[in-house]
Design an enzyme around this catalytic site. Structure first.
Site, PDB file in Angstrom:
ATOM      1  N   ASP A 156       0.652 -67.779 -44.275  1.00  0.00           N
ATOM      2  CA  ASP A 156      -0.403 -67.813 -45.293  1.00  0.00           C
ATOM      3  C   ASP A 156      -1.533 -66.826 -44.987  1.00  0.00           C
ATOM      4  O   ASP A 156      -2.268 -66.446 -45.891  1.00  0.00           O
ATOM      5  CB  ASP A 156      -0.988 -69.233 -45.405  1.00  0.00           C
ATOM      6  CG  ASP A 156      -0.149 -70.140 -46.304  1.00  0.00           C
ATOM      7  OD1 ASP A 156       1.025 -69.814 -46.556  1.00  0.00           O
ATOM      8  OD2 ASP A 156      -0.677 -71.181 -46.751  1.00  0.00           O
ATOM      9  N   GLU A 174      -4.322 -73.733 -31.323  1.00  0.00           N
ATOM     10  CA  GLU A 174      -4.491 -74.438 -32.598  1.00  0.00           C
ATOM     11  C   GLU A 174      -5.743 -75.296 -32.510  1.00  0.00           C
ATOM     12  O   GLU A 174      -5.888 -76.085 -31.580  1.00  0.00           O
ATOM     13  CB  GLU A 174      -3.245 -75.302 -32.868  1.00  0.00           C
ATOM     14  CG  GLU A 174      -3.398 -76.329 -33.968  1.00  0.00           C
ATOM     15  CD  GLU A 174      -3.830 -75.740 -35.312  1.00  0.00           C
ATOM     16  OE1 GLU A 174      -3.169 -74.805 -35.807  1.00  0.00           O
ATOM     17  OE2 GLU A 174      -4.862 -76.210 -35.857  1.00  0.00           O
ATOM     18  N   TYR A 199       8.076 -82.309 -62.051  1.00  0.00           N
ATOM     19  CA  TYR A 199       6.874 -81.783 -62.703  1.00  0.00           C
ATOM     20  C   TYR A 199       6.446 -82.746 -63.800  1.00  0.00           C
ATOM     21  O   TYR A 199       7.286 -83.357 -64.467  1.00  0.00           O
ATOM     22  CB  TYR A 199       7.156 -80.419 -63.340  1.00  0.00           C
ATOM     23  CG  TYR A 199       7.158 -79.299 -62.329  1.00  0.00           C
ATOM     24  CD1 TYR A 199       6.003 -78.563 -62.100  1.00  0.00           C
ATOM     25  CD2 TYR A 199       8.293 -78.989 -61.599  1.00  0.00           C
ATOM     26  CE1 TYR A 199       5.989 -77.543 -61.154  1.00  0.00           C
ATOM     27  CE2 TYR A 199       8.287 -77.980 -60.650  1.00  0.00           C
ATOM     28  CZ  TYR A 199       7.125 -77.260 -60.441  1.00  0.00           C
ATOM     29  OH  TYR A 199       7.091 -76.257 -59.516  1.00  0.00           O
ATOM     30  N   GLN A 208       6.416 -81.178 -44.182  1.00  0.00           N
ATOM     31  CA  GLN A 208       5.868 -80.328 -43.118  1.00  0.00           C
ATOM     32  C   GLN A 208       5.380 -81.147 -41.924  1.00  0.00           C
ATOM     33  O   GLN A 208       5.541 -80.730 -40.777  1.00  0.00           O
ATOM     34  CB  GLN A 208       4.701 -79.522 -43.719  1.00  0.00           C
ATOM     35  CG  GLN A 208       4.234 -78.375 -42.873  1.00  0.00           C
ATOM     36  CD  GLN A 208       3.381 -77.397 -43.664  1.00  0.00           C
ATOM     37  OE1 GLN A 208       3.488 -77.317 -44.887  1.00  0.00           O
ATOM     38  NE2 GLN A 208       2.541 -76.656 -42.987  1.00  0.00           N
ATOM     39  N   LEU A 221       3.002 -74.343 -39.132  1.00  0.00           N
ATOM     40  CA  LEU A 221       4.391 -73.986 -39.417  1.00  0.00           C
ATOM     41  C   LEU A 221       4.800 -72.603 -38.871  1.00  0.00           C
ATOM     42  O   LEU A 221       5.810 -72.453 -38.175  1.00  0.00           O
ATOM     43  CB  LEU A 221       4.571 -74.020 -40.937  1.00  0.00           C
ATOM     44  CG  LEU A 221       5.976 -74.074 -41.468  1.00  0.00           C
ATOM     45  CD1 LEU A 221       6.670 -75.351 -41.032  1.00  0.00           C
ATOM     46  CD2 LEU A 221       5.955 -74.019 -42.996  1.00  0.00           C
TER      47      LEU A 221
HETATM   48  C1  LIG Z   1       0.875 -79.337 -52.074  1.00  0.00           C
HETATM   49  C2  LIG Z   1       1.581 -78.238 -51.341  1.00  0.00           C
HETATM   50  C3  LIG Z   1       2.961 -78.152 -51.409  1.00  0.00           C
HETATM   51  C4  LIG Z   1       3.634 -77.132 -50.734  1.00  0.00           C
HETATM   52  N1  LIG Z   1       4.987 -77.082 -50.823  1.00  0.00           N
HETATM   53  C5  LIG Z   1       5.657 -76.122 -50.155  1.00  0.00           C
HETATM   54  C6  LIG Z   1       7.078 -76.105 -50.146  1.00  0.00           C
HETATM   55  O1  LIG Z   1       7.733 -76.955 -50.756  1.00  0.00           O
HETATM   56  N2  LIG Z   1       7.704 -75.129 -49.409  1.00  0.00           N
HETATM   57  C7  LIG Z   1       6.997 -74.206 -48.702  1.00  0.00           C
HETATM   58  O2  LIG Z   1       7.620 -73.367 -48.041  1.00  0.00           O
HETATM   59  N3  LIG Z   1       5.657 -74.190 -48.686  1.00  0.00           N
HETATM   60  C8  LIG Z   1       4.960 -75.131 -49.384  1.00  0.00           C
HETATM   61  N4  LIG Z   1       3.608 -75.164 -49.306  1.00  0.00           N
HETATM   62  C9  LIG Z   1       2.895 -74.116 -48.547  1.00  0.00           C
HETATM   63  C10 LIG Z   1       2.857 -74.367 -47.058  1.00  0.00           C
HETATM   64  O3  LIG Z   1       2.244 -75.600 -46.781  1.00  0.00           O
HETATM   65  C11 LIG Z   1       2.103 -73.225 -46.378  1.00  0.00           C
HETATM   66  O4  LIG Z   1       2.601 -72.006 -46.843  1.00  0.00           O
HETATM   67  C12 LIG Z   1       2.251 -73.278 -44.856  1.00  0.00           C
HETATM   68  O5  LIG Z   1       1.559 -74.376 -44.316  1.00  0.00           O
HETATM   69  C13 LIG Z   1       1.708 -72.015 -44.215  1.00  0.00           C
HETATM   70  O6  LIG Z   1       1.856 -72.121 -42.829  1.00  0.00           O
HETATM   71  P1  LIG Z   1       0.963 -71.254 -41.859  1.00  0.00           P
HETATM   72  O7  LIG Z   1       1.365 -71.675 -40.485  1.00  0.00           O
HETATM   73  O8  LIG Z   1       1.019 -69.831 -42.248  1.00  0.00           O
HETATM   74  O9  LIG Z   1      -0.548 -71.696 -42.173  1.00  0.00           O
HETATM   75  P2  LIG Z   1      -1.249 -73.108 -42.058  1.00  0.00           P
HETATM   76  O10 LIG Z   1      -0.303 -74.211 -42.254  1.00  0.00           O
HETATM   77  O11 LIG Z   1      -2.449 -73.050 -42.940  1.00  0.00           O
HETATM   78  O12 LIG Z   1      -1.730 -73.167 -40.543  1.00  0.00           O
HETATM   79  C14 LIG Z   1      -2.732 -72.340 -40.018  1.00  0.00           C
HETATM   80  C15 LIG Z   1      -3.251 -73.030 -38.771  1.00  0.00           C
HETATM   81  O13 LIG Z   1      -4.154 -72.161 -38.092  1.00  0.00           O
HETATM   82  C16 LIG Z   1      -5.170 -72.956 -37.518  1.00  0.00           C
HETATM   83  N5  LIG Z   1      -6.307 -72.062 -37.262  1.00  0.00           N
HETATM   84  C17 LIG Z   1      -7.046 -71.357 -38.164  1.00  0.00           C
HETATM   85  N6  LIG Z   1      -7.971 -70.627 -37.540  1.00  0.00           N
HETATM   86  C18 LIG Z   1      -7.821 -70.854 -36.218  1.00  0.00           C
HETATM   87  C19 LIG Z   1      -8.494 -70.356 -35.066  1.00  0.00           C
HETATM   88  N7  LIG Z   1      -9.495 -69.473 -35.155  1.00  0.00           N
HETATM   89  N8  LIG Z   1      -8.119 -70.812 -33.851  1.00  0.00           N
HETATM   90  C20 LIG Z   1      -7.093 -71.708 -33.733  1.00  0.00           C
HETATM   91  N9  LIG Z   1      -6.418 -72.205 -34.802  1.00  0.00           N
HETATM   92  C21 LIG Z   1      -6.783 -71.766 -36.024  1.00  0.00           C
HETATM   93  C22 LIG Z   1      -5.432 -74.019 -38.561  1.00  0.00           C
HETATM   94  O14 LIG Z   1      -6.057 -75.157 -37.977  1.00  0.00           O
HETATM   95  C23 LIG Z   1      -4.026 -74.303 -39.078  1.00  0.00           C
HETATM   96  O15 LIG Z   1      -3.407 -75.389 -38.431  1.00  0.00           O
HETATM   97  C24 LIG Z   1       2.901 -76.162 -49.989  1.00  0.00           C
HETATM   98  C25 LIG Z   1       1.515 -76.249 -49.916  1.00  0.00           C
HETATM   99  C26 LIG Z   1       0.852 -77.268 -50.580  1.00  0.00           C
HETATM  100  C27 LIG Z   1      -0.650 -77.334 -50.493  1.00  0.00           C
END
Ligand SMILES: Cc1cc2nc3c(=O)[nH]c(=O)nc-3n(C[C@H](O)[C@H](O)[C@H](O)COP(=O)(O)OP(=O)(O)OC[C@H]3O[C@@H](n4cnc5c(N)ncnc54)[C@H](O)[C@@H]3O)c2cc1C
Length: 514
Positions: A307, A34, A217, A114, A14
């Site tokens: 995250d 990725e 919920y 997502q 994301l």
């Molecule tokens: C059940 C559930 C419900 C949720 N509901 C919501 C919601 O309603 N609204 C909301 O805003 N958020 C929600 N979230 C949170 C949301 O899913 C996360 O905050 C979001 O995915 C974070 O995005 P990101 O890109 O920071 O990290 P991530 O989605 O964790 O992506 C990180 C990426 O980095 C890649 N990666 C890691 N290390 C390496 C490396 N060394 N080399 C290459 N690639 C690498 C991984 O493979 C991964 O694809 C929810 C989460 C859950 C579990």
């Protein structure tokens, strides 16, 4: 020989994809790596707030995303609590997803999964010039005075290459290997629960009656969690945060320990509230609910976003949305520095602006977890609740890229922001489906009332606004002006008449020039 890119983005989910998209929109190519073979495979984030949807509107994706949302979800779902789907309704947290939004934004909040949103972001990012390489892992990252050198391993061939970038964004998620490499610690409430998400098929339609279906919920003596069901009420997922007597303890309960398909089906039927509806378990995913933030969001030329920088429990939907705000804050700063339009010190303002808000958001997500999921544990360690609209539109930033901001104030009710430096520039309707927000995104914008002098320093777009309510919304008189940064934040404002030098000095200060 290195591959070269202005900005390397580690993580193509994301936040990584959004960063690539926004940099591309500003004319800066990036390399997104990725390790997975594609975009998200799980629904996860579903509730997208105004900060995200306003960004999507600015890059031309509003309609695509709203149409994709409407295929899965009812656009006006709310957030309620029930004993079980068949049982009593216990609470209404949000009556209707977009309650109170009208007049404050030209767009709306949406429910979209997502795994549906990410391919849309990816396609746009690539169209705008980002290179996205899947099945590629960043295995090492070093930096010097001029740039970052990363080792990238192709996970199919095992081949390693190095890439040289001026800057890197670590959007590599909760367990961020980059954050670990940089030695940046996390602080906060720790692990709240070892949760599971059960993806299922079950025809819940007869139980939903006229209940809308945003987030439901479930609070009963056997389990705590929430449902997100599709529009038809026949597929969806159930998140379970805690089970049985553990609900009232402080321990980080391991819901998934020893879980079998039969046990998951039994839990799902408890949450549905009747054994009469056949259920089919599609998948069980294990994850940890946490409320933590990184102690720093930057180390030299590497910036943490999403995250990697803050992890929240899903209550309130702050995870992905907060990461997208990071990307919005960082992209224009990196683009300006890479293009030589701003001094490198502009990049210091990323952590100055986002870190206090990241902490605030983690606390607010924790407050929602404490009150909605485990109210019996008490809320002594939770901060007072700040309403959703304030969290989305009323946050206040302070840094060297905010001239005349008031330090210390972190949030205001959106109608009270009134163009105050450091806040989101307000929406004012400019005719049918047009908004002041549609003027922002790529350049600095000077907004002044119609009839005012329309001159401005080079690189600043001037718009003279006739629309009713403009001067009140921006807290200026007929001689005043508001300078809006490319991320839609007011960087400087003069309530009344001002000297041209004053504006030029404010712009130079924001751009960290001289
Ligand atoms: C059940 C559930 C419900 C949720 N509901 C919501 C919601 O309603 N609204 C909301 O805003 N958020 C929600 N979230 C949170 C949301 O899913 C996360 O905050 C979001 O995915 C974070 O995005 P990101 O890109 O920071 O990290 P991530 O989605 O964790 O992506 C990180 C990426 O980095 C890649 N990666 C890691 N290390 C390496 C490396 N060394 N080399 C290459 N690639 C690498 C991984 O493979 C991964 O694809 C929810 C989460 C859950 C579990």
């Amino acid at each position: 020989m290195h591959d070269e890119t202005p900005v390397l983005i580690v993580g193509g989910s994301l936040v990584g994809l959004t960063s690539g998209l926004l940099l591309g929109d500003l004319g800066v190519p990036s390399l997104v790596v990725e390790r997975h073979s594609g975009t998200a495979i799980h629904a996860r984030a579903g509730h997208f707030q105004l900060g995200t949807t306003e960004m999507l509107r600015q890059v031309g994706l509003e309609r695509t995303v709203r149409e994709a949302s409407a295929r899965t979800y009812h656009p006006t779902g709310g957030i309620i609590a029930v004993e079980s789907l068949a049982g009593e309704q216990l609470a209404t947290y949000v009556q209707e997803l977009n309650e109170g939004v009208e007049g404050l934004s030209p767009t709306v909040r949406v429910f979209i999964n997502q795994d549906v949103l990410e391919p849309i972001l990816r396609e746009k990012a690539v169209e705008l010039g980002a290179t996205v390489r899947n099945r590629v892992e960043a295995t090492a990252l070093e930096q010097d005075d001029d740039g970052v050198t990363a080792t990238l391993r192709d996970l199919e061939s095992g081949e390693e290459r190095t890439v040289r970038a001026r800057y890197a964004i670590a959007a590599d998620g909760n367990r961020s290997p980059t954050r670990a490499r940089l030695g940046i610690a996390m602080e906060g409430h720790g692990v709240l629960s070892r949760s599971i998400t059960i993806y299922f098929r079950a025809d819940c339609t007869p139980l939903l009656k006229d209940r809308n279906q945003g987030v439901i919920y479930v609070h009963n003596p056997e389990l705590r969690g929430f449902f997100r069901l599709d529009r038809a009420g026949k597929t969806g997922f159930l998140v379970i945060n805690s089970v049985g007597a553990d609900v009232t303890t402080d321990a980080a309960v391991n819901v998934g320990e020893g879980i079998t398909e039969e046990r998951a089906a039994a839990m799902l039927q408890t949450a549905i509230g009747t054994p009469d509806i056949p259920v089919e378990i599609l998948q069980i995913v294990h994850w940890r609910a946490e409320a933590n933030y990184a102690t720093r969001m930057r180390a030299g030329r590497v910036f943490l976003a999403g995250d990697a920088a803050h992890v929240v429990p899903p209550n309130g939907g702050y995870g992905g949305n907060t990461g997208i705000l990071d990307a919005r804050n960082l992209a224009w700063k990196l683009a300006a520095v890479v293009k030589g339009e701003a001094g490198p010190a502009l990049l210091d303002t990323y952590e100055a602006e986002r870190h206090p808000l990241s902490k605030l958001t983690v606390e607010q997500a924790y407050t929602r977890y404490a009150t909605r999921v485990v109210p019996e544990r008490g809320t002594d360690d939770a901060e007072p609740f700040i309403d959703d609209l304030t969290m989305e539109l009323g946050l206040v930033m302070s840094s060297a890229a905010v001239i005349g901001g008031e330090d210390g104030v972190r949030h205001l009710p959106p109608p009270d922001t009134r163009g105050r430096p450091g806040t989101r520039a307000p929406h004012v309707a400019l005719g049918r489906d047009r908004s002041t927000l549609d003027l922002f995104g790529r350049a600095f914008v000077l907004l002044r009332p119609a009839g005012a002098d329309g001159s401005a320093p080079t690189g600043v777009d001037v718009h003279l606004i006739e629309a009713e309510g403009f001067t009140e919304a921006y807290g200026i008189t007929r001689d005043g002006a508001a300078l809006v940064r490319p991320d839609g934040v007011v960087g400087w404002r003069s309530e009344g008449a001002f000297e041209r030098d004053e504006l030029a000095a404010a712009l130079a200060a924001i751009r960290a020039q001289g």
